[in-house]
Design an enzyme around this catalytic site. Sequence first.
Site, mmCIF file in Angstrom:
data_model
loop_
_atom_site.group_PDB
_atom_site.id
_atom_site.type_symbol
_atom_site.label_atom_id
_atom_site.label_comp_id
_atom_site.label_asym_id
_atom_site.label_seq_id
_atom_site.Cartn_x
_atom_site.Cartn_y
_atom_site.Cartn_z
ATOM 1 N N GLU A 207 27.149 -62.269 -13.792
ATOM 2 C CA GLU A 207 26.575 -60.960 -14.091
ATOM 3 C C GLU A 207 26.131 -60.834 -15.544
ATOM 4 O O GLU A 207 25.894 -59.740 -16.046
ATOM 5 C CB GLU A 207 27.571 -59.870 -13.713
ATOM 6 C CG GLU A 207 27.858 -59.877 -12.215
ATOM 7 C CD GLU A 207 28.813 -58.790 -11.771
ATOM 8 O OE1 GLU A 207 29.296 -58.027 -12.629
ATOM 9 O OE2 GLU A 207 29.074 -58.708 -10.559
ATOM 10 N N LYS A 339 27.954 -50.173 -2.589
ATOM 11 C CA LYS A 339 27.164 -51.396 -2.499
ATOM 12 C C LYS A 339 26.428 -51.382 -1.167
ATOM 13 O O LYS A 339 27.055 -51.410 -0.108
ATOM 14 C CB LYS A 339 28.061 -52.629 -2.593
ATOM 15 C CG LYS A 339 28.683 -52.852 -3.964
ATOM 16 C CD LYS A 339 29.618 -54.049 -3.944
ATOM 17 C CE LYS A 339 30.160 -54.366 -5.327
ATOM 18 N NZ LYS A 339 31.171 -55.458 -5.283
#
Length: 456
Positions: A207, A339
Amino acid sequence: MSSQIKQVFARQILDSRGNPTVEVDVVLESGAFGRAAVPSGASTGIREALELRDGNKALFIGKSVYKAVENVNTKIAQAVKGLDALDQRLIDKTMIELDGSENKKNLGANAILGVSLATARAAASHLRKPFYRYLMDVKEYLMPVPMMNVINGGSHADNNVDMQEFMIVPAGFDTFSEALRCGTEVFHTLKKVLIADGYSVAGVGDEGGYAPDLPSNEAAIEAILKAVKEAGYEPGKHVFIALDPASSEFYKDGKYELKSENKSLTTEEMIDYYAAWVEKYPIVSIEDGLAEEDWAGWKLLTEKLGNKVQLVGDDLFVTNPSILAKGIEKGIANSILIKLNQIGTLTETFEAMAMAGQAGYTCVVSHRSGETSDTIIADLAVATCSGQIKTGSLSRSDRIAKYNQLLRIEEELGENAIYPGIKAFVFNSDEEVEEVVQEIIVEDSEAEKVVVQVEE
C-alpha cells in the site's frame, strides 16, 4: 435515448501487485459508457464474498481470472442486457439471483462487482453527472479524512513487523487539500527519520508505506510521531494515529503471537496492550484489533475502549449487512470498514452503510492491497458522506489516483466541500457532550437509501 444496457464486456487486466483481476465495460443504448476494475485483498476475511480465480498453476501462478471474465461475457451479459442501468437495485438483484449462492462463489464476486460498478458509472454518464453526484445529489458533501498507511507490516510487507498498518490521520485541518499536503510532508520526513535511525527504506509495502524491520511494533508509532514533529506539525492537534493490526493474521490457537516481540498474548492481554497505547499516543482508530473469530474478545475490547477510540470491523464484518447486524446486536465495535469487493455489489454495500449509520456506527470507505487505477472509492466516500477513507500511502500511483480524484472533487465543489476533521471519528465520550447528528438520506436508483450519520 434509452438507459437500457446494450453491451457488457469483461477482460483480464493486472492489479498493483501484478496479479490478474477483472475489468468490465458497460455500454447503454444511449451510447453512455462505464468502466470499472475490481481490487483484491491480501489479508482477507473468511466470510468475504468469493473472488473467483482459475487455480491453473501454469497461468499466472494459479491467479488468472478467465472464468470470471467468461461469466461476465456470457451468463451475466445475457441476464442484464435490456435492463435499465438507472435501476441499480434490479441490476444487482438479477446477478445475485443468477449466482444463487450465499457468497457469490458460482459467478465470482469479482465478476459481479465489476458489472455492478461499471453499470453505475454508465448510468452516471447517461445522466451527465459526476459519479459521486449520481450516487447522491445534494448541495454539500463531506470530504473524507484520509488514513494514510505510512508504515506497512504483516501480510502487506516482507519485514518483521507483526501489525499490518500504521497510519497517519491529518484531521487537524480545514480542507482536504491541506490535510493531503500535511500527509505528504510527514511521509517524506518519515523516510529521513527512518534512515537517520538506521532502518532500511529501500522498498515499500503493497500500500505504498515504508516497510523497515523494527525492534517492536511500538517503534513504528514512535518513528511516525517523530516524523510528524520534524515536519512541523503537532501530534494530537494536526495529526493523529490509526492502526490496522489485522489481528486474524497473527491469531494462533487462541493466542495473539507477536513474533517481533517474542510475545504470546491472551485476548485480555492483547486488549491491555492496546489500552496502554491509547493512553500513551494520539490514537483515534483501531481496525481489526482482535481476530474475526474472537467475538467474545471483541465484546471485551468494545467495553474497554469503545468510548475512547474508533473500533473498526473489517475482517469482522466483511461489509456484510447480516454479519454487521449481529455485531450491532451484541454491541461489538463502533465502526465498519467498507470494501466493495467483500460483499460484491453496490446495492449491498449501501445496505451495510445504511445499517451502520442507523446504529450510530461510523463507516470507513477502503481500498484493497491489490488495487488498480480505478478511483470509484473516492467518489463513494464523498457521495455517502462517510467522512473517512483508507487508500494507502503517499506513493504508488494506484494509491495516489484516489487522492488526486478527491482533490478534483473538492475543487469542483468549492465552498460546498466540508472537511469534518476530528469530528469524523464518532464514539461515545466519558464526558457529557451534546452532539448534533445530521442524517443525510442518499437516494440511489429508485429505492435505495443510505443513511450516514455525521457529528457536527
